[in-house]
Design a protein around this motif. Structure first.
Motif, PDB file in Angstrom:
ATOM      1  N   GLY A 255      -7.628   0.806   1.579  1.00  0.00           N
ATOM      2  CA  GLY A 255      -6.152   1.610   1.280  1.00  0.00           C
ATOM      3  C   GLY A 255      -5.184   0.877   2.405  1.00  0.00           C
ATOM      4  O   GLY A 255      -3.905   1.392   2.270  1.00  0.00           O
ATOM      5  N   THR A 256      -5.697   0.142   3.190  1.00  0.00           N
ATOM      6  CA  THR A 256      -4.826  -0.436   4.185  1.00  0.00           C
ATOM      7  C   THR A 256      -5.087  -1.652   4.983  1.00  0.00           C
ATOM      8  O   THR A 256      -6.384  -1.788   4.924  1.00  0.00           O
TER       9      THR A 256
ATOM     10  N   GLY B 183      -4.972  -2.748  -3.450  1.00  0.00           N
ATOM     11  CA  GLY B 183      -3.757  -2.230  -3.250  1.00  0.00           C
ATOM     12  C   GLY B 183      -3.692  -0.792  -3.459  1.00  0.00           C
ATOM     13  O   GLY B 183      -4.721  -0.007  -2.971  1.00  0.00           O
ATOM     14  N   ARG B 184      -2.612  -0.201  -4.293  1.00  0.00           N
ATOM     15  CA  ARG B 184      -2.744   1.099  -4.554  1.00  0.00           C
ATOM     16  C   ARG B 184      -3.630   1.522  -5.633  1.00  0.00           C
ATOM     17  O   ARG B 184      -3.479   1.022  -6.720  1.00  0.00           O
TER      18      ARG B 184
ATOM     19  N   ASP C 299       4.002  -2.103   6.850  1.00  0.00           N
ATOM     20  CA  ASP C 299       3.390  -3.174   6.148  1.00  0.00           C
ATOM     21  C   ASP C 299       3.361  -4.600   6.693  1.00  0.00           C
ATOM     22  O   ASP C 299       4.117  -5.512   6.548  1.00  0.00           O
TER      23      ASP C 299
ATOM     24  N   TYR D 151       0.921  -1.066  -0.064  1.00  0.00           N
ATOM     25  CA  TYR D 151       0.117   0.039   0.007  1.00  0.00           C
ATOM     26  C   TYR D 151       0.712   1.144  -0.125  1.00  0.00           C
ATOM     27  O   TYR D 151       1.044   1.566  -0.853  1.00  0.00           O
ATOM     28  N   ASN D 152       1.206   1.798   1.132  1.00  0.00           N
ATOM     29  CA  ASN D 152       2.019   2.897   1.109  1.00  0.00           C
ATOM     30  C   ASN D 152       3.116   2.761   2.242  1.00  0.00           C
ATOM     31  O   ASN D 152       2.986   2.137   2.924  1.00  0.00           O
TER      32      ASN D 152
ATOM     33  N   SER E  24      -7.630   5.031   4.230  1.00  0.00           N
ATOM     34  CA  SER E  24      -6.116   4.869   4.572  1.00  0.00           C
ATOM     35  C   SER E  24      -5.629   5.602   5.752  1.00  0.00           C
ATOM     36  O   SER E  24      -6.402   6.113   6.269  1.00  0.00           O
TER      37      SER E  24
END
Length: 506
Positions: free
Chosen positions: A286-287, A317-318, A67, A61-62, A337
């Motif tokens: 988003g997470t 995912g993204r 993660d 993701y970010n 997110s």
């Protein structure tokens, strides 16, 4: 600056040894991945063969979030996060944060603060990127030397780093707590603003500060030390009523024009008004590691259903424009997110992407925007929206007034979901009935469904499309007789009538 000092190898080794971890994952962002092998070798040299160290990159993701999904693939017991971090609470794994030590010209920054202090009578609140936390103590001493006021630097207040590591909650259903780097084992509760008897404590972007209970944030001027990044955008949007300046550490100058970020609020308000007219809403996950993401998703589902709209949960995912284009029936997306990646520039998307806070504004009956803005969904989980009441003090239940749509330029009536005789159908029967209803809408104008947003569900939108995939339901179930095709070349098939040859010219 040497590698072991910049990446705090000794502190990382002590943290792993004290907790007796045997499997540790090192998470690096793309810009620091070049140093990952050297850092890994330094840790293995100190820890020995008893601790297995893995390097993780290309997060699902970010990069600012821990993660946990990637770390669970090797059965990690801890994650060491390097670089810029949003400090979002984790769900299952403990995390140690190494922010790095970015270069800061302390004397030039102190001079810029002194010049800004001379232009205002308000107290200056100094916030900063976490990569500059190592230089804040030196900045305080330098500012004391250059300040010419008799009270020293009493008009300057500095935020503190909230924590250096985060422990997951023992019970994921309880309130999450962030572990403080001091001796207090109780940690800090994760709240944006916590009011007490004599003070108000703020927590935002990994920083903590408190102000007296009789004062507001509008009474402070904010100075941000760092780059113009997502963390700074979070500060500007959250405290949009305060004067904010930014010290650019790369160019060693004070930047006072932050109007480009404050204009973002107008764009976000337009998206809120556009979301009010949507009938089908997509919830983008988003997470999968930030604590509380399942709670906010469930809360959004109930909110959307209560507003008479249909919601679909999407995990991809993204998010990108090419991914979201596969769901043209969704007229708006809600992106769940962390706070520093919640704002997506959706100008290239077919449908706007809003935050959970903006979804609360759009789908809550009678709620209006008061100027406050929140990017972190943690404070929205426990928030209870007040019921809409009439002027007589009665709750507004059955009778709903028409709402003026700024997008359509007229009054519209929001269709609310009704339950007949108090009976609630189970999910299977409700899905069957909705599908049957959608497939029987043959006489409905397809343009109104596809382009004017009259579809109430994905099945209705699907039934109006000209291409519906491999559908076994045909109007004529009998097979058609085959037809023999043409034979020959395209220049002259055998079944074509030969043209008579023309007489030669005389």
């Amino acid at each position: 600056m040497d590698l072991e000092n910049s990446y705090e190898v000794s502190r990382t080794v002590d943290f792993i040894r004290i907790r007796n971890y045997t499997k540790v994952v090192l998470q690096f962002p793309d810009e620091l991945l070049k140093d990952s092998a050297s850092v890994c070798k330094a840790l293995r040299r100190e820890l020995g063969k008893s601790v297995r160290v893995y390097v993780m990159a290309d997060t699902a993701y970010n990069s600012c979030c821990v993660d946990e999904i990637g770390a669970s693939h090797v059965g990690a017991e801890c994650v060491v996060h390097y670089g810029h971090a949003c400090m979002s609470p984790t769900s299952n794994l403990p995390a140690l944060f190494v922010f790095g030590k970015a270069l800061l010209d302390v004397s030039a920054c102190a001079e810029g603060l002194r010049a800004f202090l001379s232009t205002t009578e308000k107290t200056i609140l100094v916030l900063y990127g976490l990569e500059y936390a190592h230089a804040i103590q030196d900045l305080q001493e330098a500012l004391t030397e250059v300040t010419v006021s008799p009270n020293g630097n009493s008009n300057v207040q500095y935020a503190e780093v909230a924590c250096l590591f985060i422990d997951p909650p023992e019970n994921n259903n309880s309130k999450h707590e962030i572990s403080d780097h001091g001796d207090d084992s109780k940690g800090l509760q994760y709240h944006f603003c916590k009011r007490e008897d004599f003070s108000c404590k703020y927590h935002l972007g990994g920083l903590n500060w408190s102000i007296p209970a009789d004062r507001k944030m509008e009474d402070y001027d904010i100075c941000w030390i760092g780059n113009d990044n997502s963390a700074f955008a979070n500060i500007v949007l959250t405290f949009n009523n305060s004067e904010i300046v930014r010290y650019d550490a790369d160019e060693n100058k004070m930047v006072k024009d932050v109007s480009h970020l404050k204009r973002v609020l107008k764009c976000r308000y337009f998206l809120v008004e556009k979301a009010k007219d949507a009938n089908i809403v997509g919830i983008l996950v988003g997470t999968l590691g930030v604590a509380g993401y399942l709670h906010i998703i469930q809360q959004l589902k109930e909110l959307i259903e209560g507003a008479g709209k249909k919601s679909y949960t999407l995990v991809m995912g993204r998010p990108g424009s090419h991914k979201l284009a596969n769901f043209p029936e969704c007229e708006v997306f809600v992106y769940v997110s962390c706070a520093q990646t919640a704002l997506l520039d959706s100008k290239d998307f077919l449908a706007p992407v809003i935050t959970p806070f903006e979804a609360m504004l759009a789908f809550t009956k009678g709620r209006q925007w008061t100027g406050e803005y929140l990017l972190d969904f943690q404070d929205l989980i426990s928030s209870t929206q007040p019921a809409v009441v009439t002027k007589q003090g009665n709750e507004l239940e059955e009778e709903e007034e028409a709402r003026f749509s700024f997008i359509k330029g007229g009054y519209v009536e929001d269709t609310a979901t009704s339950q007949e005789n108090g009976e609630v159908d189970d999910s299977t029967s409700a899905l069957v009935k909705a599908t049957e209803k959608a497939m029987t809408l043959k006489s409905q104008d397809t343009d109104a469904v596809l382009y004017k947003g009259s579809a109430k569900s994905g099945s209705e939108y699907f039934s109006a499309r000209s291409y519906q995939g491999l559908n076994p339901d045909y109007e004529n179930p009998l097979p058609q007789s085959y037809v023999i095709g043409r034979k020959g070349r395209a220049s002259g098939y055998k079944d074509e009538i030969e043209k008579p040859e023309s007489d030669p010219a005389v």
